[in-house]
Design an enzyme around this catalytic site. Structure first.
Site, PDB file in Angstrom:
ATOM      1  N   ILE A  84      34.235 -62.416 -40.064  1.00  0.00           N
ATOM      2  CA  ILE A  84      33.294 -62.385 -41.174  1.00  0.00           C
ATOM      3  C   ILE A  84      34.080 -62.155 -42.456  1.00  0.00           C
ATOM      4  CG2 ILE A  84      32.801 -59.913 -40.836  1.00  0.00           C
ATOM      5  CD1 ILE A  84      29.881 -60.631 -41.759  1.00  0.00           C
ATOM      6  N   THR A 130      35.111 -59.251 -47.809  1.00  0.00           N
ATOM      7  CA  THR A 130      36.009 -58.584 -48.749  1.00  0.00           C
ATOM      8  C   THR A 130      36.875 -59.584 -49.506  1.00  0.00           C
ATOM      9  OG1 THR A 130      36.100 -56.690 -47.259  1.00  0.00           O
ATOM     10  CG2 THR A 130      37.786 -56.811 -48.960  1.00  0.00           C
ATOM     11  N   GLY A 149      35.721 -54.656 -52.822  1.00  0.00           N
ATOM     12  CA  GLY A 149      35.749 -54.008 -51.520  1.00  0.00           C
ATOM     13  C   GLY A 149      34.357 -53.680 -51.041  1.00  0.00           C
ATOM     14  N   SER A 150      33.950 -52.409 -51.175  1.00  0.00           N
ATOM     15  CA  SER A 150      32.661 -51.963 -50.644  1.00  0.00           C
ATOM     16  C   SER A 150      31.468 -52.508 -51.414  1.00  0.00           C
ATOM     17  CB  SER A 150      32.618 -50.433 -50.639  1.00  0.00           C
ATOM     18  OG  SER A 150      33.612 -49.900 -49.786  1.00  0.00           O
ATOM     19  N   ILE A 204      40.776 -59.841 -43.647  1.00  0.00           N
ATOM     20  CA  ILE A 204      39.804 -60.383 -42.702  1.00  0.00           C
ATOM     21  C   ILE A 204      40.313 -60.225 -41.269  1.00  0.00           C
ATOM     22  CG2 ILE A 204      38.408 -62.366 -42.058  1.00  0.00           C
ATOM     23  CD1 ILE A 204      37.908 -61.174 -44.909  1.00  0.00           C
ATOM     24  N   GLU A 258      26.711 -51.933 -37.603  1.00  0.00           N
ATOM     25  CA  GLU A 258      28.156 -52.013 -37.789  1.00  0.00           C
ATOM     26  C   GLU A 258      28.760 -50.616 -37.907  1.00  0.00           C
ATOM     27  OE1 GLU A 258      31.455 -53.729 -40.999  1.00  0.00           O
ATOM     28  OE2 GLU A 258      29.385 -54.446 -41.076  1.00  0.00           O
ATOM     29  N   ARG A 291      55.474 -30.229 -22.142  1.00  0.00           N
ATOM     30  CA  ARG A 291      56.514 -30.018 -23.146  1.00  0.00           C
ATOM     31  C   ARG A 291      56.740 -28.517 -23.329  1.00  0.00           C
ATOM     32  NH1 ARG A 291      60.397 -29.658 -26.180  1.00  0.00           N
ATOM     33  NH2 ARG A 291      60.691 -30.796 -28.143  1.00  0.00           N
ATOM     34  N   GLN A 301      48.976 -19.350 -28.083  1.00  0.00           N
ATOM     35  CA  GLN A 301      47.615 -19.182 -28.586  1.00  0.00           C
ATOM     36  C   GLN A 301      47.251 -20.237 -29.628  1.00  0.00           C
ATOM     37  OE1 GLN A 301      46.376 -15.999 -31.434  1.00  0.00           O
ATOM     38  NE2 GLN A 301      45.225 -15.203 -29.692  1.00  0.00           N
TER      39      GLN A 301
END
Length: 386
Positions: free
Chosen positions: A124, A127, A132-133, A158, A241, A267, A278
């Protein structure tokens, strides 16, 4: 770990099927996918053969007719457990629903069989380099030329941009701020070209590209819905989405937690495992509690979505909390890995760089806060006169 009440036995059986398939067809090739910057097209066809793509599609198009978001949640969670670049949620839950829900019978007959089989990978294109948004600010234009539309412009960032066989393109069609159309552009259309395959700090096995449209002629029957009504369609699909994103982000955070729990038990520092200190116990306890809390909330949002009750504010909350939680968890997990956490050979390092974009795409955290705040009635826009 919290007991989840969202899934039935059938969903868990499906989870086992997906996991076995991924362990055979996807995960063993992850390193090669990273090196080449994309997954193999054959993997998409394999997913299609398993019935994993657009499961809600009609049986006459090769689908299962199974419109239950929980199956896609399972698929998303399992594939997000390891880095692999196979963005099935983008294909099946973000792009394909536009064709399935809003397309004409002719459009569904032409495109859905390839979408279901995996022969047609979807992308899709919203952008742009300077947008952008704020989707209302796009500059790519589509001009009505009588018997066809002519598209000119450029898109960037994309996902699936190189592998895609069909692109859903958002383009301005009128003078109004929201006059945007959605156009179905097959990848072999003259004038459509791919630019750079973009180098990212994370998600290296997922192809992300620039796309260019130079006098791309699109027939009228490739317009999705009203040629000026695309903005409304995009807003309609954004809640799902963002929920899909929340599911993915939490799964990735959970993977970071699991591998860190294993790491700190083996480890050793000053003669005893890192997990026996702790600080490590407290950090892991905090993360477990937070993951469980956000998981319960996201599962609640999924149930709301199944009932058709998921609104934009709640979806924004889910996306915000899941992406921020992922970012915090992977950061803590890198710290608990010590120097190993900074080495790309360790999975936690890749999870760390991958997670950074989660707070940006599908609407940044700042945009999510704006949506939530406006839903509370906190809006800095001038009040309308009575």
């Amino acid at each position: 770990m919290i007991r989840r009440r969202l899934f039935d036995a059938e969903h868990e059986q499906f989870r086992t099927t997906v996991r076995r398939w991924a362990e055979t067809e996807v995960y063993p090739h992850s390193e090669r996918f990273r090196e080449q910057g994309m997954v193999d097209a054959a993997v998409w066809r394999s997913a299609g053969a398993q019935g994993f793509l657009a499961m809600y599609a009609d049986e006459r198009h090769g689908g299962l007719g199974l419109d239950d978001f929980r199956y896609d949640m399972v698929l998303t969670e399992e594939l997000s457990a390891r880095e692999n670049g196979l963005y099935i949620p983008l294909h099946s839950r973000i792009v394909a629903p536009y064709v399935h829900k809003f397309g004409t019978d002719s459009q569904r007959d032409r495109f859905m069989p390839g979408i279901v089989s995996g022969d047609t990978v979807l992308a899709i294109a919203m952008t742009e380099p300077d947008t952008g948004s704020d989707l209302s600010g796009i500059r790519t234009r589509a001009e009505d030329r009588g018997d066809h539309w002519l598209i000119n412009g450029a898109k960037t960032y994309i996902s699936n941009g190189y592998l895609c066989g069909l692109v859903l393109v958002a383009a301005r069609t009128g003078a109004g701020r929201h006059d945007i159309g959605l156009f179905l552009v097959p990848a072999d259309t003259p004038g459509f070209t791919r630019g750079r395959k973009l180098a990212k700090i994370g998600l290296k096995s997922q192809d992300t590209a620039e796309l260019h449209f130079d006098n791309v002629a699109i027939p009228k029957d490739n317009v999705l819905g009203n040629p000026t009504g695309g903005f409304r369609l995009m807003m309609h699909n954004l809640a799902e989405e963002r929920l899909v994103g929340a599911v993915q982000f939490l799964a990735q955070a959970g993977r970071a937690f699991d591998i860190t729990l294993e790491f700190i038990q083996t480890r050793k520092v000053f003669g005893k495992p890192v997990g026996h200190y702790q600080n490590s116990r407290f950090k892991m306890a905090e993360m477990r509690a937070r993951l469980d809390c956000v998981q319960a909330f996201v599962d609640h949002c999924a149930m709301e979505h199944l009932e058709g009750r998921l609104g934009p504010e709640l979806a924004a909350e889910a996306k915000l909390m899941a992406s921020e939680t992922e970012g915090d968890v992977v950061d803590e997990c890198v710290q608990l890995h010590g120097g190993a956490g900074f080495m790309e050979e360790y999975e936690i390092a890749r999870l760390y760089t991958n997670a950074r974009v989660s707070r940006i795409y599908a609407g940044s955290s700042e945009i999510m806060k704006e949506i939530i705040g406006r839903g509370l009635g906190l809006d800095d826009r001038p009040a309308r006169k009575a």
